[in-house]
Design an enzyme around this catalytic site. Sequence first.
Site, PDB file in Angstrom:
ATOM      1  N   GLY A   1      -2.784   9.200  -7.763  1.00  0.00           N
ATOM      2  CA  GLY A   1      -3.819   8.187  -7.576  1.00  0.00           C
ATOM      3  C   GLY A   1      -3.381   7.139  -6.587  1.00  0.00           C
ATOM      4  O   GLY A   1      -2.650   7.420  -5.632  1.00  0.00           O
TER       5      GLY A   1
ATOM      6  N   ASP B   1      -6.340   8.221 -10.841  1.00  0.00           N
ATOM      7  CA  ASP B   1      -6.791   6.847 -11.047  1.00  0.00           C
ATOM      8  C   ASP B   1      -6.622   6.019  -9.790  1.00  0.00           C
ATOM      9  O   ASP B   1      -5.745   6.272  -8.964  1.00  0.00           O
ATOM     10  CB  ASP B   1      -6.033   6.187 -12.206  1.00  0.00           C
ATOM     11  CG  ASP B   1      -4.533   6.122 -11.952  1.00  0.00           C
ATOM     12  OD1 ASP B   1      -4.098   5.360 -11.075  1.00  0.00           O
ATOM     13  OD2 ASP B   1      -3.788   6.841 -12.643  1.00  0.00           O
TER      14      ASP B   1
ATOM     15  N   GLN C   1      -7.091   8.198  13.062  1.00  0.00           N
ATOM     16  CA  GLN C   1      -7.487   9.206  12.088  1.00  0.00           C
ATOM     17  C   GLN C   1      -7.408  10.632  12.646  1.00  0.00           C
ATOM     18  O   GLN C   1      -7.107  10.851  13.817  1.00  0.00           O
ATOM     19  CB  GLN C   1      -8.914   8.910  11.627  1.00  0.00           C
ATOM     20  CG  GLN C   1      -9.044   7.570  10.920  1.00  0.00           C
ATOM     21  CD  GLN C   1      -8.338   7.555   9.588  1.00  0.00           C
ATOM     22  OE1 GLN C   1      -8.797   8.168   8.627  1.00  0.00           O
ATOM     23  NE2 GLN C   1      -7.224   6.861   9.504  1.00  0.00           N
TER      24      GLN C   1
ATOM     25  N   HIS D   1       0.818  -1.210   0.000  1.00  0.00           N
ATOM     26  CA  HIS D   1       0.000   0.000   0.000  1.00  0.00           C
ATOM     27  C   HIS D   1       0.855   1.264   0.000  1.00  0.00           C
ATOM     28  O   HIS D   1       0.525   2.240  -0.682  1.00  0.00           O
ATOM     29  CB  HIS D   1      -0.914   0.001   1.225  1.00  0.00           C
ATOM     30  CG  HIS D   1      -1.757   1.236   1.353  1.00  0.00           C
ATOM     31  ND1 HIS D   1      -2.903   1.422   0.627  1.00  0.00           N
ATOM     32  CD2 HIS D   1      -1.613   2.349   2.112  1.00  0.00           C
ATOM     33  CE1 HIS D   1      -3.434   2.589   0.926  1.00  0.00           C
ATOM     34  NE2 HIS D   1      -2.677   3.179   1.832  1.00  0.00           N
TER      35      HIS D   1
ATOM     36  N   SER E   1      -8.209   4.176  -2.418  1.00  0.00           N
ATOM     37  CA  SER E   1      -9.020   3.014  -2.049  1.00  0.00           C
ATOM     38  C   SER E   1      -9.015   2.799  -0.539  1.00  0.00           C
ATOM     39  O   SER E   1      -8.053   3.141   0.146  1.00  0.00           O
ATOM     40  CB  SER E   1      -8.466   1.759  -2.737  1.00  0.00           C
ATOM     41  OG  SER E   1      -7.168   1.468  -2.249  1.00  0.00           O
ATOM     42  N   HIS E   2     -10.093   2.219  -0.049  1.00  0.00           N
ATOM     43  CA  HIS E   2     -10.172   1.695   1.317  1.00  0.00           C
ATOM     44  C   HIS E   2     -10.932   0.376   1.254  1.00  0.00           C
ATOM     45  O   HIS E   2     -11.896   0.145   1.983  1.00  0.00           O
ATOM     46  CB  HIS E   2     -10.851   2.697   2.256  1.00  0.00           C
ATOM     47  CG  HIS E   2     -10.050   2.974   3.485  1.00  0.00           C
ATOM     48  ND1 HIS E   2     -10.586   3.055   4.739  1.00  0.00           N
ATOM     49  CD2 HIS E   2      -8.717   3.172   3.657  1.00  0.00           C
ATOM     50  CE1 HIS E   2      -9.632   3.310   5.626  1.00  0.00           C
ATOM     51  NE2 HIS E   2      -8.496   3.393   4.992  1.00  0.00           N
ATOM     52  N   ASN E   3     -10.461  -0.502   0.367  1.00  0.00           N
ATOM     53  CA  ASN E   3     -11.202  -1.716   0.030  1.00  0.00           C
ATOM     54  C   ASN E   3     -11.214  -2.742   1.149  1.00  0.00           C
ATOM     55  O   ASN E   3     -12.286  -3.163   1.608  1.00  0.00           O
ATOM     56  CB  ASN E   3     -10.608  -2.348  -1.235  1.00  0.00           C
ATOM     57  CG  ASN E   3     -10.633  -1.417  -2.423  1.00  0.00           C
ATOM     58  OD1 ASN E   3     -11.403  -0.461  -2.461  1.00  0.00           O
ATOM     59  ND2 ASN E   3      -9.779  -1.674  -3.400  1.00  0.00           N
TER      60      ASN E   3
END
EC number: 6.3.5.3
Length: 758
Positions: free
Chosen positions: A556, A519, A333, A63, A111-113
């Site tokens: 991205g 992207d 966070q 990541h 993303s946070h898949n």
Amino acid sequence: MSPTSHARPQLDTVKHAAETPDTPLPWAELGLKQDEYERITQILDRRPTGAELAMYSVMWSEHCSYKSSKVHLRQFGEKAPASDALLVGIGENAGVVDVGQGYAVTFKVESHNHPSYIEPYQGAATGVGGIVRDILAMGARPVAVMDPLRFGAADHPDTHRVLPGVVAGIGGYGNCLGLPNIGGEVVFDSCYQGNPLVNALCVGVMRHEDIHLAKATGPGNRVILYGARTGGDGIGGVSVLASETFDDSGKPAKRPAVQVGDPFQEKLLIECTLEIFAEGLVAGIQDLGGAGLSCATSELASAGSGGMRIDLDTVPLRDASLSPEEILMSESQERMCAVVTPENEARFLEICAKWDVIATVIGEVTEGDRLEIFWRGEQIVDVPPRTVAHEGPVYQRPFARPDWQDALQADDAGALPRPRTADELRAQVLRLVGSPNQADKSWITDQYDRYVLGNTVLAQPEDGGMIRIDEDTNLGVALATDGNGRYAKLDPYAGAQLALAEAYRNVAATGARPLAVTDCLNFGSPEDPAVMWQFAEATRGLADACQTLGTPVTGGNVSLYNQTGEVAIHPTPVVGVLGVIDDVTRRTPMAFTEPGQLIYLLGDTAEEFGGSAWSQVVHDHLGGRPPRVDLAAERLLAEILIAASRDGMVDAAHDLSDGGLIQAVTESCVRGGLGARLVVPDGLDPFTFLFSESTARAVVAVPRSEETRFTDMCVARSQPVTRIGVIDGDAIELQGRFAIPLAELREAGERTLRALFA
């Protein structure tokens, strides 16, 4: 797990590490390969401390380091088209483009898949929070968000677990921040079962002179951590999860805590940071997202003068029992890290106190090229920061075209049985309109505030979202995100180009001029040569298409390991395009609202059904080749749509993509509350006319007073243009074949998701 889980006789300091070279460390449990661990020992000329191991493990994760993808991502720079608009490109928190009148716009999708599969609400919520802080860190005020989403089969029980939580998380966090959600996508496909894709985009606005970068320069400058306290949530977080696949039971090998978001704290952080920017108090800034403090300190030091000293005891904690390794790995966070000159320190802290934001000086920039971290008076980290942040592993993963690709492409969708009668044609239109992917998404989008702040000009289900950024001149920007995994499965190179072409077309349909691209590249395991072939082809295709269309990639995200067991998701490159419009009052909506206006089809239609919505809905089929890519035609179409919008020649425009012409006309009619009478053009059969997914096409509504001017413009520029009907009545009628009342079409589209999820 934490590196401290292996008992040690004393605090693992740098001195202790040098004296105990044979002490075993849990590098494999932290996701490192043996050769990676050996390289760390070579860099340090000793074994790492537990804290150093923690930092390298998260920063060298897939990541954070892009170790499997960066050899392919270089094409975005190597093939980047010349652009006068690009102010900040790849490498910063987000790209920045010049949109005129002294304004700059920054935007990015990430993303946070994996977190969203484990904890749907918090995974999606903190995905929004993270991308908003990326935009904030560039010096911009965030003004809107978007959310491209992919879920498993709509009727699958786990989709019913994941989707409501994801939607609630996006809405809950974004709504509390007061940011309009202006677009995105919702796609259902069984390939995403167990691996939903939760991508989030944010756009922000600033003046040119307000751009900020992530770097720590100036020895003696203070390093200030501000925002929420650091807790045990998200230790290892997305940086570890994003380097894993799920096993066949849908569980990851490790389950690090998913981050817990607090949007009210983030709102305070936003306003506090913007006031700090306004007073010019920051020399460098970085948000804390993936890899937390490990990322912020190493990246700031690496991009600056190279030296930094941190006292970890000063970090405000929610949990006093956290070890130094856990503090460094925590992805709690709503935190930012700023570099501030000594003379600005007091004012910086004063503004934070005003906004009730905790702020603590945790260190300073130093001479030299070492990142040094101390805990209880002992040195636990002494590393060259570039080796942590920017010089991680680079893998040349083997890739090969899979054996099954030829057979997949040979299974031509054009050979599928077609409707034989007018009644069958009518029935298939209704099946398409009511299918989960083509159905009305208002059950989802109604949970998002689309108009807060008062500057939203267009929002879903429009082709693109549009935001006014200057109330005096009406300058605005439009954004669209698109990506068709079915197309990319059939041909990854073409599929990525089709994703760009559709987003580009959607922006142009609103009247805005496309400028730049972001992207989010979602793929399976990079350890599978077939997946890496898909990735290599998709990145090559996207880079080539961006070069042709003149739209540089500004930044991205790559999300890999999206697979369950041996089954990977469809390759899913999601592409976001940003465009500028000089006057938002000239924008073009999609709704047909004026009876008697003429409907024109722009572009050529061919028999192209590979990966189409019709083949999926009617035959549950995936095979053949995707629609042909014609980037020159896309560019011409965009020029026509932009000119027609600017000069008042069209009152409505809608691009043709998933579902073909009948889906686009249905959406425009239902949104405007007026029907249409359509005529099949000469040379086309009704089925191809309605369902083909040929690209570089749009439908427009032209006032009769503008017909000659509009068609003359198209002919003069060699744009294919065909009059196919008129706006009229309360039904969609295909002349001589069938008519479907708008009420029936509206019911077919609206009932699907409400029946499944309400």
